[in-house]
Design a protein around this motif. Structure first.
Motif, PDB file in Angstrom:
ATOM      1  N   MET A 156       0.829  -1.201   0.000  1.00  0.00           N
ATOM      2  CA  MET A 156       0.000   0.000   0.000  1.00  0.00           C
ATOM      3  C   MET A 156       0.867   1.256   0.000  1.00  0.00           C
ATOM      4  N   ALA A 157       1.938   1.241   0.807  1.00  0.00           N
ATOM      5  CA  ALA A 157       2.829   2.399   0.866  1.00  0.00           C
ATOM      6  C   ALA A 157       3.535   2.600  -0.476  1.00  0.00           C
ATOM      7  N   ALA A 158       4.011   1.520  -1.073  1.00  0.00           N
ATOM      8  CA  ALA A 158       4.695   1.618  -2.363  1.00  0.00           C
ATOM      9  C   ALA A 158       3.742   2.108  -3.446  1.00  0.00           C
ATOM     10  N   GLU A 159       2.516   1.637  -3.388  1.00  0.00           N
ATOM     11  CA  GLU A 159       1.519   2.056  -4.377  1.00  0.00           C
ATOM     12  C   GLU A 159       1.286   3.566  -4.320  1.00  0.00           C
ATOM     13  N   SER A 160       1.268   4.120  -3.111  1.00  0.00           N
ATOM     14  CA  SER A 160       0.992   5.547  -2.974  1.00  0.00           C
ATOM     15  C   SER A 160       2.107   6.406  -3.560  1.00  0.00           C
ATOM     16  N   PHE A 161       3.330   5.837  -3.662  1.00  0.00           N
ATOM     17  CA  PHE A 161       4.455   6.578  -4.243  1.00  0.00           C
ATOM     18  C   PHE A 161       4.853   6.029  -5.616  1.00  0.00           C
ATOM     19  N   ARG A 162       4.020   5.157  -6.161  1.00  0.00           N
ATOM     20  CA  ARG A 162       4.235   4.570  -7.487  1.00  0.00           C
ATOM     21  C   ARG A 162       5.598   3.877  -7.596  1.00  0.00           C
ATOM     22  N   LEU A 163       5.924   3.106  -6.566  1.00  0.00           N
ATOM     23  CA  LEU A 163       7.185   2.362  -6.543  1.00  0.00           C
ATOM     24  C   LEU A 163       6.913   0.878  -6.761  1.00  0.00           C
ATOM     25  N   PRO A 164       7.629   0.228  -7.666  1.00  0.00           N
ATOM     26  CA  PRO A 164       7.455  -1.212  -7.846  1.00  0.00           C
ATOM     27  C   PRO A 164       7.953  -1.976  -6.628  1.00  0.00           C
ATOM     28  N   LEU A 165       7.268  -3.055  -6.301  1.00  0.00           N
ATOM     29  CA  LEU A 165       7.580  -3.842  -5.113  1.00  0.00           C
ATOM     30  C   LEU A 165       7.420  -5.320  -5.424  1.00  0.00           C
ATOM     31  N   VAL A 166       8.367  -6.132  -4.946  1.00  0.00           N
ATOM     32  CA  VAL A 166       8.276  -7.587  -5.012  1.00  0.00           C
ATOM     33  C   VAL A 166       8.182  -8.113  -3.585  1.00  0.00           C
ATOM     34  N   VAL A 167       7.198  -8.976  -3.337  1.00  0.00           N
ATOM     35  CA  VAL A 167       6.976  -9.511  -1.995  1.00  0.00           C
ATOM     36  C   VAL A 167       7.113 -11.031  -2.022  1.00  0.00           C
ATOM     37  N   PHE A 168       8.045 -11.561  -1.221  1.00  0.00           N
ATOM     38  CA  PHE A 168       8.215 -13.002  -1.069  1.00  0.00           C
ATOM     39  C   PHE A 168       7.484 -13.444   0.204  1.00  0.00           C
ATOM     40  N   THR A 169       6.649 -14.466   0.099  1.00  0.00           N
ATOM     41  CA  THR A 169       5.906 -14.980   1.251  1.00  0.00           C
ATOM     42  C   THR A 169       5.932 -16.501   1.261  1.00  0.00           C
ATOM     43  N   PRO A 170       5.598 -17.102   2.407  1.00  0.00           N
ATOM     44  CA  PRO A 170       5.394 -18.551   2.416  1.00  0.00           C
ATOM     45  C   PRO A 170       4.197 -18.923   1.527  1.00  0.00           C
ATOM     46  N   ALA A 171       4.242 -20.121   0.977  1.00  0.00           N
ATOM     47  CA  ALA A 171       3.149 -20.579   0.115  1.00  0.00           C
ATOM     48  C   ALA A 171       1.834 -20.714   0.880  1.00  0.00           C
ATOM     49  N   ASP A 172       1.931 -20.971   2.187  1.00  0.00           N
ATOM     50  CA  ASP A 172       0.708 -21.172   2.966  1.00  0.00           C
ATOM     51  C   ASP A 172       0.282 -19.924   3.741  1.00  0.00           C
ATOM     52  N   ALA A 173       0.776 -18.756   3.351  1.00  0.00           N
ATOM     53  CA  ALA A 173       0.325 -17.516   4.004  1.00  0.00           C
ATOM     54  C   ALA A 173      -1.176 -17.348   3.800  1.00  0.00           C
ATOM     55  N   PRO A 174      -1.874 -16.716   4.748  1.00  0.00           N
ATOM     56  CA  PRO A 174      -3.325 -16.563   4.629  1.00  0.00           C
ATOM     57  C   PRO A 174      -3.738 -15.894   3.320  1.00  0.00           C
ATOM     58  N   THR A 175      -4.766 -16.459   2.710  1.00  0.00           N
ATOM     59  CA  THR A 175      -5.235 -15.969   1.411  1.00  0.00           C
ATOM     60  C   THR A 175      -5.631 -14.506   1.467  1.00  0.00           C
ATOM     61  N   THR A 176      -6.246 -14.093   2.557  1.00  0.00           N
ATOM     62  CA  THR A 176      -6.694 -12.695   2.665  1.00  0.00           C
ATOM     63  C   THR A 176      -5.518 -11.722   2.581  1.00  0.00           C
ATOM     64  N   LYS A 177      -4.358 -12.132   3.105  1.00  0.00           N
ATOM     65  CA  LYS A 177      -3.170 -11.275   3.050  1.00  0.00           C
ATOM     66  C   LYS A 177      -2.556 -11.279   1.647  1.00  0.00           C
ATOM     67  N   LEU A 178      -2.494 -12.456   1.034  1.00  0.00           N
ATOM     68  CA  LEU A 178      -1.902 -12.559  -0.303  1.00  0.00           C
ATOM     69  C   LEU A 178      -2.721 -11.793  -1.333  1.00  0.00           C
ATOM     70  N   ARG A 179      -4.020 -11.927  -1.241  1.00  0.00           N
ATOM     71  CA  ARG A 179      -4.899 -11.231  -2.191  1.00  0.00           C
ATOM     72  C   ARG A 179      -4.719  -9.722  -2.083  1.00  0.00           C
ATOM     73  N   ALA A 180      -4.609  -9.218  -0.858  1.00  0.00           N
ATOM     74  CA  ALA A 180      -4.467  -7.776  -0.653  1.00  0.00           C
ATOM     75  C   ALA A 180      -3.131  -7.267  -1.186  1.00  0.00           C
ATOM     76  N   ILE A 181      -2.068  -8.062  -1.081  1.00  0.00           N
ATOM     77  CA  ILE A 181      -0.769  -7.654  -1.622  1.00  0.00           C
ATOM     78  C   ILE A 181      -0.878  -7.404  -3.119  1.00  0.00           C
ATOM     79  N   GLU A 182      -1.520  -8.315  -3.815  1.00  0.00           N
ATOM     80  CA  GLU A 182      -1.667  -8.175  -5.267  1.00  0.00           C
ATOM     81  C   GLU A 182      -2.604  -7.035  -5.639  1.00  0.00           C
ATOM     82  N   GLU A 183      -3.622  -6.812  -4.825  1.00  0.00           N
ATOM     83  CA  GLU A 183      -4.578  -5.737  -5.118  1.00  0.00           C
ATOM     84  C   GLU A 183      -3.913  -4.367  -5.081  1.00  0.00           C
TER      85      GLU A 183
END
Length: 323
Positions: A86-113
């Protein structure tokens, strides 16, 4: 980190971060034998305290390197990744996020949104962090740790400023511990304001890296187990600055069981009409646990987030109803 740095962080994030409510809990006050307040970081933007530190890190980096900040990378169990996205989006900065495969879906979906590039294929948090650091070295991206970062810690510390402004005097603050960024910031700021304020860290018994390390007098690698408090799982960076801050400013680190965490999640829904994820409920779990000494005076526990999958919340509530 000084109070001046925390004040600077507050100014940086003031336009976007919320001042979250502090509410008294009659339910917990009765159980604990104290006046218990809930600091609802679960109502912060991105539904966790992580937005404070992530936003401060982005703004501080931009201010220090106006032409050079072009790409960010991080590792996250979910909440930090969402907040940084969200912070990167507000400043138009590209971001790559590495997470565990079993991270909660609600969190993963929001990262992509929020427009970040999600790489959710790590075995666990520890591997996600290794992958993110390697990516930073290979590409020149700026790595923003969820906890081992002075700007992230200073952002989290702004919570303490709000607590003392709202209450004036606090006897005890209970704080969740994952990588230690939240408790490092809150403890350092709270002790600067009132050295007598007692700071208690709370870990999941399934992943108690800091309690184990404090007993050993050095950072010790553990084998973390699965926990409802997924945001607190894993080992900290072997070079993390949070360990020395916890040694210096935290009075006690306790652990809570999976049953304790589930009871806290269900109790917050039943008695406070609040949703909390496992990591956000561990302070409440500590107050409910029979082994913790009864407190006196003014106690605050930080409800650090509410990003829990619906299916997991439903399972916890169903189990609570059946017991």
């Amino acid at each position: 980190m000084t109070i001046l740095e925390v004040q600077r962080a507050r100014l940086r994030i003031a336009a976007q971060a919320r001042r979250t409510p502090l509410v008294q809990s009659k339910w917990l006050s009765r159980i604990a034998g104290a006046t218990v307040g809930l600091k609802l970081e679960s109502l912060q933007k991105t539904n966790s305290f992580k937005f404070r530190g992530a936003l401060n890190a982005v703004v501080a980096r931009r201010d220090r390197n106006p032409p050079g900040l072009t790409r960010l990378v991080t590792a996250s169990a979910g909440n930090h990744g969402r907040a940084l996205a969200m912070a990167a989006e507000s400043f138009r900065l590209p971001l790559v996020v590495f997470t565990p495969a079993d991270a909660p879906t609600t969190k993963l979906r929001a990262i992509e949104e929020h427009g970040a590039e999600l790489r959710a294929d790590a075995r666990d948090y520890d591997e996600a962090e290794r992958l993110a650091k390697a990516f930073a070295v290979e590409t020149g991206a700026s790595f923003v740790s969820p906890y081992n970062d002075a700007d992230v810690i200073a952002g989290a510390a702004t919570i303490a400023l709000e607590l003392f402004e709202d209450l004036g005097h606090i006897d005890t603050i209970l704080v969740p511990i994952g990588g230690g960024g939240l408790i490092s910031g809150v403890a350092a700021a709270a002790k600067a304001i009132d050295p007598a304020c007692r700071i208690i860290g709370v870990e999941a018994a399934q992943s108690c890296a800091f309690q184990t390390s404090l007993r050993a007098g050095r950072l010790v690698e553990i084998v973390p187990g699965p926990t409802l408090a997924d945001g607190l799982g894993g080992n900290p960076d072997p070079e993390t600055m949070t360990f020395s801050l916890i040694q210096r400013f935290v009075d006690e680190v306790t652990t809570v069981t999976e049953a304790d965490i589930a009871r806290a999640i269900a109790g917050l829904v039943e008695f406070e009409h609040l949703v909390a994820e496992g990591a956000g409920a561990v302070g409440v779990a500590a107050l409910l646990a029979a082994g913790l000494d009864r407190h006196h005076g003014q106690v605050v526990t930080i409800v650090s987030g509410s990003n829990i999958d619906r299916s997991r919340l439903q399972a916890v509530l169903d189990a609570s109803s059946a017991s």
